[in-house]
Design an enzyme around this catalytic site. Structure first.
Site, PDB file in Angstrom:
ATOM      1  CG  HIS A  10      20.113 -21.275  43.062  1.00  0.00           C
ATOM      2  ND1 HIS A  10      20.224 -19.968  43.429  1.00  0.00           N
ATOM      3  CD2 HIS A  10      19.726 -21.131  41.493  1.00  0.00           C
ATOM      4  CE1 HIS A  10      19.464 -19.078  42.389  1.00  0.00           C
ATOM      5  NE2 HIS A  10      19.380 -19.913  41.441  1.00  0.00           N
ATOM      6  CB  SER A  53      37.665 -41.830  61.017  1.00  0.00           C
ATOM      7  OG  SER A  53      37.260 -41.950  62.477  1.00  0.00           O
ATOM      8  CE  LYS A  56      33.844 -39.645  57.932  1.00  0.00           C
ATOM      9  NZ  LYS A  56      33.748 -38.751  58.815  1.00  0.00           N
ATOM     10  CD  GLU A  65      37.457 -32.150  54.754  1.00  0.00           C
ATOM     11  OE1 GLU A  65      36.506 -32.278  55.085  1.00  0.00           O
ATOM     12  OE2 GLU A  65      38.449 -32.842  55.135  1.00  0.00           O
TER      13      GLU A  65
END
Ligand code: ARG
Length: 458
Positions: free
Chosen positions: A155, A276, A282, A289
């Site tokens: 989970h 970024s 970042k 992704e």
């Protein structure tokens, strides 16, 4: 010139002409189209259907085209209807009348299925190689991390300690099954439709076994209507690639989670991260992704192919021209994803301290602590309850279970002795999980050896 310009004028409405054309997509099968035509021509020669001098002209012409393709000097006609038309017209331009004889005892219907099978067979080989590289790179990672303790989750809640090697080994197993599925898909794909002609075979004395042998097919398709209508191999490959995409996507998702600040289990190398444009701190896991995101198109391609086929009466219908773009897209997508994933894994840094700390902070020794009580004759249900009490106490005090003093344990149950601290040591816990398939280092080492042995069979 249109190959079908018989009783029709051959002058299609311009938009319809573009709509009908598939050369942009199917020119990818140009090598296989030539290869298939050479085999067909050899068969026409050996069976005496065409005279040997025509066959010589045809084969020399096709080889010349192939040569020019290889050294990039062939002009591809952007207006060609499809790859079959292009090659036949090109051949006829060079050798004249003999070129027009190549299509004897053949149709584009058996031709296109032959080309696609040959093309996808080659792609399956390449994907298999990429999967093998991917598995090899995971095996080395696992071997280097047999004792790297990390939390295992259910989970997505920290559950029990495992090792990084154990986790990676799970992905090796998935990838091995993917290899098997590809192999299996190839078995059914590798049967020759050539000689089925349009749908009803031919009255020429063709030799289908000969063309099948020349093209390295394992068998000859037994029914000419099936041979031109069947696209199961496209559906199967789409399905296998979808499963590969899903495996990669799950792993990508884990890398994204693991590389996020609260986790910090891994650091994806700079070569596979982006920054970024506005937030200077970042570092984004874009490659992971994208692997996750591209899964959507691979699954979409499967659905497209299934839907395209589902209502088609036998035999060929032009809908089937729509089988190629999507499978080619999935092939390309999976190839690049496998390559990126292998390299990203190989260059990724593993933060062992953070992984270990997360097991402590997640109270991952709780189950083993309950088992400790069970061994001292406390019923499991009660033991579960007592340990929950201890976890609650520790978390309120901001401590790990290892940091709670013995008195705290003894207040909860008198059976606790100093040996409890060995029982809740994460490394000791993992060491004891040596059941087949478990995370104990020796056992994972065995799993990795098993994977390597299996790999040798492909
Ligand atoms: N370009 C066609 C395809 O990919 C080739 C087969 C054409 N056959 C036909 N009967 N129009 O499906």
């Amino acid at each position: 010139m249109k190959l079908w310009q018989g009783m029709l004028s051959g002058e299609l409405n311009q938009t319809a002409d573009q709509f009908n054309a598939s050369f942009k997509i199917d020119q990818r099968m140009i090598d296989q189209d030539i290869e298939g035509s050479i085999a067909h021509a050899q068969m026409l020669g050996q069976t005496g259907i065409l005279p040997q001098q025509d066959i010589e002209l045809i084969i020399n012409g096709l080889n010349e085209i192939k040569q020019e393709l290889e050294n990039n000097s062939l002009d591809l006609d952007p207006d060609a209807e499809d790859v079959h038309t292009f090659i036949e017209n090109e051949l006829t331009k060079r050798i004249g009348a003999a070129g027009k004889k190549l299509h004897t005892a053949r149709s584009r219907n058996d031709q296109v299925s032959t080309d696609l099978r040959l093309n996808l067979r080659m792609e399956i080989q390449e994907i298999k190689q990429l999967l093998q590289n991917y598995i090899n790179s995971m095996c080395s990672m696992a071997e280097n991390n047999l004792e790297t303790i990390m939390p295992g989750y259910t989970h997505l809640q920290a559950a029990q300690p495992v090792t990084f090697a154990h986790h990676i080994s799970a992905y090796c197993m998935m990838a091995l099954r993917d290899l098997e599925r590809l192999q299996d898909c190839k078995k059914r794909l590798n049967s020759s439709p050539l000689g089925a002609c349009a749908l009803a075979g031919t009255s020429y004395p063709i030799d289908r076994q000969l063309t099948a042998d020349l093209l390295d097919f394992d068998s000859v398709m037994q029914n000419s209507m099936d041979a031109v209508s069947d696209r199961d191999f496209v559906l199967e490959l789409n399905s296998v690639l979808s499963i590969i995409a899903i495996h990669l996507s799950r792993q990508a998702e884990e890398l994204i989670i693991w590389s996020s600040q609260p986790y910090g289990f891994v650091k994806i190398s700079d070569d596979f991260s982006t920054g970024s444009s506005i937030m200077p701190q970042k570092k984004n896991p874009d490659m992971a992704e994208l692997i996750r995101g591209k899964t959507g198109r691979v699954l979409g391609n499967l659905i497209q192919a299934l839907t395209m086929i589902k209502g088609l009466p036998l035999a060929y219908a032009k809908d089937m021209q729509e089988d190629k773009e999507s499978i080619f897209d999935s092939v390309d997508t999976i190839k690049i994803c496998l390559e990126i994933m292998s390299q990203m894994l190989a260059t990724m840094e593993v933060n062992r301290d953070k992984m270990l700390l997360a097991t402590e902070l997640g109270y991952l020794s709780a189950t083993d602590l309950a088992d400790y009580l069970v061994k001292k004759d406390i019923p499991f249900r009660d033991a579960h309850h007592l340990v929950a009490e201890l976890v609650d106490l520790a978390s309120k005090e901001g401590k790990t279970l290892a940091q709670l003093p013995l008195e705290a344990y003894r207040e909860v149950s008198r059976v606790f002795e100093p040996d409890l601290y060995e029982v809740i040591d994460m490394k000791n816990i993992v060491m004891t999980k040596e059941s087949l398939g478990g995370p104990a280092p020796q056992e994972v080492k065995r799993q990795i050896e098993w994977v390597k042995q299996k790999l040798k069979t492909f």
